[in-house]
Design an enzyme around this catalytic site. Sequence first.
Site, PDB file in Angstrom:
ATOM      1  CG  MET A  18      -2.099  -0.903   1.157  1.00  0.00           C
ATOM      2  SD  MET A  18      -3.161  -0.744   2.601  1.00  0.00           S
ATOM      3  CE  MET A  18      -2.334  -1.793   3.784  1.00  0.00           C
ATOM      4  CB  CYS A 117      -0.900   0.137  -9.917  1.00  0.00           C
ATOM      5  SG  CYS A 117      -1.276   1.858  -9.533  1.00  0.00           S
ATOM      6  CG  HIS A 184      -7.432  -6.850  -6.225  1.00  0.00           C
ATOM      7  ND1 HIS A 184      -7.183  -5.509  -6.293  1.00  0.00           N
ATOM      8  CD2 HIS A 184      -8.684  -6.961  -5.709  1.00  0.00           C
ATOM      9  CE1 HIS A 184      -8.219  -4.830  -5.831  1.00  0.00           C
ATOM     10  NE2 HIS A 184      -9.138  -5.687  -5.482  1.00  0.00           N
ATOM     11  CG  ASN A 215      -5.435  -8.286  -2.510  1.00  0.00           C
ATOM     12  OD1 ASN A 215      -5.452  -7.466  -3.420  1.00  0.00           O
ATOM     13  ND2 ASN A 215      -5.455  -7.932  -1.242  1.00  0.00           N
ATOM     14  N   GLY A 216      -8.278  -8.828  -1.933  1.00  0.00           N
ATOM     15  CA  GLY A 216      -9.499  -8.081  -2.283  1.00  0.00           C
ATOM     16  C   GLY A 216     -10.622  -8.322  -1.298  1.00  0.00           C
ATOM     17  CB  ALA A 247      -4.923  -3.739   1.037  1.00  0.00           C
TER      18      ALA A 247
END
Length: 333
Positions: A18, A117, A184, A215-216, A247
């Site tokens: 992050m 990203c 993600h 992830n997510g 995150a």
Amino acid sequence: MAKSKKLDYVGKMILAPMVKIGTLPTRLLALDYGADLVYTEEIIDYRLLRSKRVVNAKLETIDYIDKTDDTLVLRICPKREKGHLVLQIGTSDPSRAVKVAKMVQEDVDAIDVNMGCPKGFSLKGGMGAALLNHPDKIKAILTALVSSVDISVTCKIRILPKIEDTLALIDVIQATGVCAVGVHGRTKDERPNHSNNVEAIKAVVQHCKIPVIANGGSANTRDSPINTYEGIKGFWNDTGAASVMIARAAEWNASVFSPDGKQDIFKIIDQYMDYAIQFDQPFVLSKYNVQQHLGGLQDSELGRKFLAAGTMKDLSTIFGKEKQFAKRQVGPK
Ligand code: FNR
């Protein structure tokens, strides 16, 4: 036989990369509360390549300092982070990626390439999610990294709109010899308010031969029961992934990694400030992080004082650490 320099990516709870959050104090807090691995924020290859490595005897850290403006690029605490630290880089070029990896390989345990990203600066530079449409480039970067360093190499992707395309991408990635892949469950064009596609992550897990890091799974509302140790375990179980990466839930309260339950946010701020003072964390970053901890609590007497803080001394004073801050400016411990 020589000891393997590769990390084990099975059964791990991981602090996700992050920007502005994944600096040393957050990483140490996450480790304190039980994270197995911690990612740095994404650092662009060019920035690392124009930095110099400095052994900081006072702080007992390894620092990478930007030679052009003397700003801190990366601060590592080997005593605490050895065996747990993943550097995430932003890159679009195999040779730059390899130069970075060779430069940092004694100081970090793994290199992760950001392929998720969706921000303009990443896409324009051919980095982050821009890579998802260029499997040849992914192959070139990851293959070059894997063959150049002994530490682990991984990447973190977003899913593609079609599951078959995501699985084809996974085939490209796993053939490069990387140790694991972070997934993600949102596409490049989806934002946090879109639901995370657990089914797609599950399909990747079933297809993929290397460990998948799911992830997510954080909820958008910070106090949701999903943003707890049990909530994360639930998401992890649902995906069947080897490991899980968190995150936002950790950005708001790093104690989510602990099975003992989430700690009061003022305890987290207290601990965060201790590390920020101990490791000379720049003021702007410290304030930004505490701001994420406070969330809606900024609308209070303390919150107003907090918002007015303009120096690290102000910030330390607001949280009752003025003496600690003053002492730190004089000597090491
Ligand atoms: C991110 N994310 C991110 N991803 C990445 O690969 N490199 C990065 O540097 C960042 N920076 C970043 C900053 C902040 C403040 C947030 C909230 C997110 C994305 C992050 O790692 C993760 O993929 C998503 O937030 C989804 O996971 P959670 O939040 O649902 O657990």
